[in-house]
Write a protein that holds these residues in place. Structure first.
Motif, short mmCIF file in Angstrom:
data_model
loop_
_atom_site.label_atom_id
_atom_site.label_comp_id
_atom_site.label_asym_id
_atom_site.label_seq_id
_atom_site.Cartn_x
_atom_site.Cartn_y
_atom_site.Cartn_z
N GLY A 188 0.82 -1.21 0.00
CA GLY A 188 0.00 0.00 0.00
C GLY A 188 0.85 1.26 0.00
N VAL A 319 3.75 2.99 -9.28
CA VAL A 319 2.47 3.19 -8.59
C VAL A 319 2.39 4.62 -8.05
N TYR A 385 -4.48 0.75 -4.46
CA TYR A 385 -3.23 0.62 -3.73
C TYR A 385 -3.05 1.61 -2.59
N VAL A 390 -5.55 -1.57 0.71
CA VAL A 390 -4.83 -2.85 0.77
C VAL A 390 -4.85 -3.48 2.16
#
Length: 411
Positions: A188, A319, A385, A390
């Motif tokens: 995460g 990400v 995410y 998460v």
């Protein structure tokens, strides 16, 4: 359901799972602790009393006594120290789950020695499985030594109550017979620290960026430089920036190739590429390894990211870019397709320079499409995410590990 006690273990904190450990504790989802090496614990005492120390059974930094089994030996020293610390912990509090990094919190001495479910995080099983760039191949010693890393990870896949990999691409690198005990979950992220936009004194040039922890062959840095070289030769009016550490440890052997090829006269793979692509060398800006806040500010000012990955199983920087609204072009293979839906939150292209150049030029002239990709990237990445997203998934995985342990003991 009773709140479980979960102990995370790794030689570096926060490192792998440090943020998750803290989040689960703050949110009340679990009673969590993080076991790390004494120096890391001392540096992070201000973060809370749940940061605990374990002492490896000998030196874990630098060469071990036998090159060919160095990673196994280092992992043994870590695991021996970890076992001692966990047994001490168990004398005053029951542990439900121990979550380890496969190398830096190695669990292989814990099996049948502690009373908790054991979860091993394995990024990828070996460099052979991850991918060796044929342009910069490993030598025999490195190929042979790599088998011990693979052996260690295959053993963990067999003996752990659960294995977590960061991507389906990573899971596919394991033999089919081992995959039933492997679950996929990427870590995460804390997206709360979005920087405030800085006022521009004047219109700024269009910026095309690359971002990765290391400026390596595996991450596609060579392709980025080659593409920039072509764009500069075409007279494209843009700025170019490459974020990352030019001398960091990489997932390949390009550094050894550079050392051998130049006899020590060239410091890094980056410097080699700048010799090969002189037009790019004149234009790319290299801020170097940045503190996190500065990194976030830098990526906020980039209009288009190129991420021409060659080999890899996950990238936290990618990400971060998506979660902060970056417009990204990536390859249509490997794990990038797990994060990007083509023409939704970015573009996925084949490994073809002409296709990448054409798309770069098209996106430079299409701010509406860049905005659409960036907006979708931000929304989808945060939905999938963010730490809040998460954490419940990890808790389900940790409870699955507990169930697996109970079933194993009952059988």
């Amino acid at each position: 359901m009773t709140k479980p006690t979960i102990v995370f273990a790794g030689s570096v904190y926060p490192g792998q799972f440090g943020g998750l450990c803290d989040y689960l504790r703050r949110s009340g989802m679990a009673d969590t602790y993080f076991l790390t090496t004494p120096g890391q614990r001392d540096k992070n005492l201000h973060r809370g009393a749940h940061i605990l120390g374990f002492t490896p059974d000998g030196k874990i930094v630098g060469p071990q006594s036998y090159y060919y089994s160095a990673k196994v030996e280092r992992s043994a020293r870590i695991s021996r120290g970890l076992l001692k610390a966990l047994k001490t912990f168990e004398t005053h509090k029951k542990i439900d789950v121990v979550v380890t990094h496969s190398l830096w919190g190695a669990p292989h001495f814990l099996y049948d020695e502690i009373n908790a479910a054991i979860v091993s995080y394995i990024e990828f099983p070996s460099y052979r499985a991850h991918g060796w760039d044929p342009s910069y191949p490993p030598d025999e010693a490195q190929r042979i030594g790599d088998r011990n890393m693979e052996m260690l990870h295959f053993h963990q896949a067999l003996r752990s109550d659960l294995v977590i990999c960061p991507s389906h691409h990573a899971k596919s690198m394991f033999p089919q017979a081992l995959r039933s005990n492997i679950e996929v979950q990427l870590e995460g992220f804390d997206f709360a620290s979005d920087p405030a936009p800085e006022p521009a004194d004047a219109p700024r040039p269009f910026t095309i960026g690359f971002s990765a922890r290391d400026l390596s062959s595996a991450k596609g840095f060579e392709t980025y430089v080659r593409l920039v070289d072509q764009l500069v030769q075409r007279g494209i009016d843009a700025e170019f920036i490459a974020l990352g550490d030019a001398e960091a440890t990489t997932y390949g052997y390009e550094a050894q190739w550079v050392a051998r090829h130049y006899g020590g006269d060239v410091a890094s793979f980056r410097d080699h590429l700048l010799r090969v692509y002189p037009h790019a060398a004149e234009k790319i800006r290299f801020p170097g390894k940045l503190p996190y806040d500065e990194f976030v500010r830098e990526i906020a000012g980039i209009d288009l990211f190129l991420y021409p990955l060659k080999y890899g199983v996950a990238n936290w920087g990618l990400v971060e870019i998506l979660g902060r609204g970056g417009c990204v072009i990536a390859p249509d293979r490997g794990y990038a397709a797990e994060l990007i839906q083509d023409d939704v939150n970015g573009r996925l292209l084949p490994d073809d320079d002409a296709a990448w150049i054409a798309e770069i030029l098209a996106l430079m002239d299409d701010p509406a499409r860049r905005y659409r990709y960036g907006t979708a990237a931000r929304q989808l990445a945060r939905q999938a995410y963010s730490m809040a997203a998460v954490a419940p998934r990890y808790m389900r995985l940790f409870r699955l590990a507990m169930d697996n342990r109970r079933a194993r003991l009952a059988g």
